[in-house]
Scaffold this motif. Structure first.
Motif, PDB file in Angstrom:
ATOM      1  N   ASP A  60      13.988   2.424  14.128  1.00  0.00           N
ATOM      2  CA  ASP A  60      12.938   3.052  13.301  1.00  0.00           C
ATOM      3  C   ASP A  60      12.555   2.248  12.064  1.00  0.00           C
ATOM      4  O   ASP A  60      11.855   2.760  11.184  1.00  0.00           O
ATOM      5  CB  ASP A  60      13.349   4.476  12.862  1.00  0.00           C
ATOM      6  N   LEU A  61      12.992   1.002  11.955  1.00  0.00           N
ATOM      7  CA  LEU A  61      12.593   0.196  10.801  1.00  0.00           C
ATOM      8  C   LEU A  61      11.164  -0.299  10.990  1.00  0.00           C
ATOM      9  O   LEU A  61      10.835  -0.935  11.997  1.00  0.00           O
ATOM     10  CB  LEU A  61      13.528  -0.994  10.619  1.00  0.00           C
ATOM     11  N   ASP A  62      10.307  -0.024  10.007  1.00  0.00           N
ATOM     12  CA  ASP A  62       8.908  -0.448  10.025  1.00  0.00           C
ATOM     13  C   ASP A  62       8.784  -1.727   9.193  1.00  0.00           C
ATOM     14  O   ASP A  62       9.007  -1.709   7.985  1.00  0.00           O
ATOM     15  CB  ASP A  62       8.024   0.660   9.451  1.00  0.00           C
ATOM     16  N   LEU A  63       8.428  -2.831   9.834  1.00  0.00           N
ATOM     17  CA  LEU A  63       8.347  -4.120   9.150  1.00  0.00           C
ATOM     18  C   LEU A  63       7.077  -4.292   8.325  1.00  0.00           C
ATOM     19  O   LEU A  63       6.913  -5.318   7.652  1.00  0.00           O
ATOM     20  CB  LEU A  63       8.426  -5.261  10.175  1.00  0.00           C
ATOM     21  N   GLU A  64       6.190  -3.349   8.341  1.00  0.00           N
ATOM     22  CA  GLU A  64       4.886  -3.516   7.709  1.00  0.00           C
ATOM     23  C   GLU A  64       4.961  -3.929   6.238  1.00  0.00           C
ATOM     24  O   GLU A  64       4.174  -4.783   5.803  1.00  0.00           O
ATOM     25  CB  GLU A  64       4.056  -2.246   7.856  1.00  0.00           C
ATOM     26  N   PRO A  65       5.861  -3.383   5.406  1.00  0.00           N
ATOM     27  CA  PRO A  65       5.905  -3.851   4.010  1.00  0.00           C
ATOM     28  C   PRO A  65       6.145  -5.358   3.893  1.00  0.00           C
ATOM     29  O   PRO A  65       5.549  -6.011   3.035  1.00  0.00           O
ATOM     30  CB  PRO A  65       7.075  -3.054   3.415  1.00  0.00           C
ATOM     31  N   PHE A  66       6.992  -5.912   4.769  1.00  0.00           N
ATOM     32  CA  PHE A  66       7.223  -7.356   4.715  1.00  0.00           C
ATOM     33  C   PHE A  66       6.045  -8.118   5.301  1.00  0.00           C
ATOM     34  O   PHE A  66       5.656  -9.169   4.772  1.00  0.00           O
ATOM     35  CB  PHE A  66       8.506  -7.730   5.456  1.00  0.00           C
ATOM     36  N   LEU A  67       5.464  -7.610   6.363  1.00  0.00           N
ATOM     37  CA  LEU A  67       4.302  -8.278   6.953  1.00  0.00           C
ATOM     38  C   LEU A  67       3.150  -8.329   5.952  1.00  0.00           C
ATOM     39  O   LEU A  67       2.384  -9.294   5.928  1.00  0.00           O
ATOM     40  CB  LEU A  67       3.876  -7.554   8.232  1.00  0.00           C
ATOM     41  N   ALA A  68       3.052  -7.300   5.107  1.00  0.00           N
ATOM     42  CA  ALA A  68       2.010  -7.296   4.075  1.00  0.00           C
ATOM     43  C   ALA A  68       2.239  -8.419   3.059  1.00  0.00           C
ATOM     44  O   ALA A  68       1.279  -9.011   2.545  1.00  0.00           O
ATOM     45  CB  ALA A  68       1.975  -5.944   3.365  1.00  0.00           C
ATOM     46  N   ILE A  69       3.506  -8.730   2.777  1.00  0.00           N
ATOM     47  CA  ILE A  69       3.822  -9.855   1.884  1.00  0.00           C
ATOM     48  C   ILE A  69       3.332 -11.164   2.503  1.00  0.00           C
ATOM     49  O   ILE A  69       2.752 -12.021   1.829  1.00  0.00           O
ATOM     50  CB  ILE A  69       5.339  -9.928   1.628  1.00  0.00           C
ATOM     51  N   LEU A  70       3.549 -11.311   3.802  1.00  0.00           N
ATOM     52  CA  LEU A  70       3.107 -12.534   4.480  1.00  0.00           C
ATOM     53  C   LEU A  70       1.597 -12.683   4.442  1.00  0.00           C
ATOM     54  O   LEU A  70       1.074 -13.799   4.361  1.00  0.00           O
ATOM     55  CB  LEU A  70       3.593 -12.534   5.931  1.00  0.00           C
ATOM     56  N   ARG A  71       0.890 -11.577   4.517  1.00  0.00           N
ATOM     57  CA  ARG A  71      -0.578 -11.624   4.505  1.00  0.00           C
ATOM     58  C   ARG A  71      -1.151 -11.796   3.097  1.00  0.00           C
ATOM     59  O   ARG A  71      -2.326 -12.146   2.945  1.00  0.00           O
ATOM     60  CB  ARG A  71      -1.147 -10.337   5.103  1.00  0.00           C
ATOM     61  N   ASP A  72      -0.359 -11.529   2.073  1.00  0.00           N
ATOM     62  CA  ASP A  72      -0.828 -11.570   0.682  1.00  0.00           C
ATOM     63  C   ASP A  72      -1.080 -13.019   0.270  1.00  0.00           C
ATOM     64  O   ASP A  72      -0.146 -13.800   0.095  1.00  0.00           O
ATOM     65  CB  ASP A  72       0.227 -10.925  -0.230  1.00  0.00           C
TER      66      ASP A  72
END
Length: 384
Positions: A60-72
């Motif tokens: 259930d870990l959602d990686l989206e917060p880290f993926l948002a860092i990569l896109r920033d």
């Protein structure tokens, strides 16, 4: 050491990362028996003392917060030998831009071709890395403390190394060179896995419609089969098998079984029957299924003596300027320069032309000579 396995912990860590000017990133993955890489760990650091390991396999870990860092795009993402990591994140719709690859940067800073991470840390930070956990099953849980320590070190050392490497390149006026190389690494086309484009990475050896139709159909079929079964494409069919099938155009089990590059019994297998059906379909009208390719022109080969002279010049320039020769020009580039003063290649553009290309043309025209001074090759102007 405890990896991040909850959404709250990941959000808190990414909040700290979002305030950093740069973030160092590495991954651990498995792909020896699969087509798609299986992401097992993500390591990231905002500084040598603020780092964490993220466990993508946690339930259930959602990686989206880290993926948002990569896109920033306000945060620089620092990797070493980034291509496979970028491939993984591109598939997660998180192309890491802007990007800085310390392996490419090291080539511009005089550390040679494709310097390893361990060697770069040893030379720049005067530290030795423990390699004991390099070859390990990163998908197995729980991970040992030694494995976690090894994995985290990949980004904490990188966080200390990057500013030193950046400042060195900036002082030498080469930082822009490196950033210019990053566009190619973050080009989505480099990571395209569309089956219909799979044949483009191979080199057809013939140009008649029947061969090309079978060549493309086989490459597309193989790519699709590898993706659907999540197996390496080479396990489905080797590259040489694509060419042999295109030459022989087998459409029944016996014909397949006479080929050297396919496994015994392939023709009667499910894979063989699928490919036979696909070949029958395209060979019914090869002209409609063959790509329109121009035959390569029968140019004369590059004069070997000229290419060898250019190799010596390239090595001299590489040694004298402290830039890896591979970053300046390839052997293919040298062959093109030997044949054409106006070759449309990177080695004849921008900083590469100033460093090497202009002298390459002068060497061809006899305006400079290469002279051995002890163990060092020097470039001297020839007076009229």
């Amino acid at each position: 050491m405890t990896p991040i396995t909850t959404n709250d912990a990941l959000i808190a860590f990414c909040d700290r990362l979002s305030k950093a000017p740069f973030v160092t990133v590495d991954t651990e993955f498995m792909r020896e028996t699969t087509y798609w890489p299986k992401l097992c760990l993500i390591q990231a650091a905002a500084s040598p003392t603020d780092a964490a390991i993220i466990d993508p396999l946690a339930e259930d870990l959602d990686l989206e917060p880290f993926l948002a860092i990569l896109r920033d795009e306000s945060i620089l993402k620092v990797f070493h030998a980034a291509r496979q990591d970028v491939e993984i994140f591109n598939r997660l719709d998180a192309m890491p831009r802007p990007l800085f690859d310390t392996q490419v940067a090291a080539m511009a800073a005089g550390f040679g071709d494709q310097v390893s991470y361990e060697a770069l840390v040893r030379q720049m930070l005067r530290q030795e890395l423990d390699k004991g956990s390099r070859f390990t099953d990163w998908a197995r849980r729980p991970l040992s403390e030694a494995q976690l320590t090894y994995a985290l070190g990949d980004v904490t050392h990188l966080a200390a190394l990057y500013p030193k490497l950046r400042d060195r390149l900036n002082k030498e006026g080469r930082l822009d060179w490196v950033m210019g190389e990053m566009d190619a690494l973050t080009d989505p086309a480099l990571y395209d896995t569309t089956p219909e484009n799979a044949w483009k990475r191979l080199k057809p050896k013939k140009f008649n419609a029947k061969y090309l139709a079978a060549f493309v159909a086989t490459a597309v079929w193989r790519e699709r089969a590898a993706q659907e079964r999540d197996q390496p494409r080479g396990r489905i069919l080797k590259d040489e098998g694509v060419d042999e099938i295109a030459v022989q155009c087998p459409t029944d089990p016996d014909a397949f079984n006479r080929l050297r590059s396919v496994p015994k019994g392939f023709g009667a297998s499910r894979l063989g029957l699928e490919l036979a059906a696909e070949l029958k379909r395209v060979l019914a009208d090869p002209e409609a299924h063959a790509p329109k390719l121009e035959r390569p022109s029968a140019n004369q080969p590059a004069p070997p003596s000229v290419v060898e002279l250019l190799k010596v010049l390239l090595k001299a320039k590489s040694d004298n300027e402290g830039v890896a020769s591979k970053l300046i020009a390839t052997v293919s580039d040298l062959e093109k320069i030997a044949l054409n003063d106006d070759a449309d290649i990177d080695a004849m553009k921008g900083w590469r032309r100033k460093m090497f290309g202009e002298d390459a043309l002068k060497l061809k025209r006899g305006e400079i000579a290469l002279v051995l001074n002890g163990s060092r090759v020097e470039i001297v102007e020839i007076e009229d």
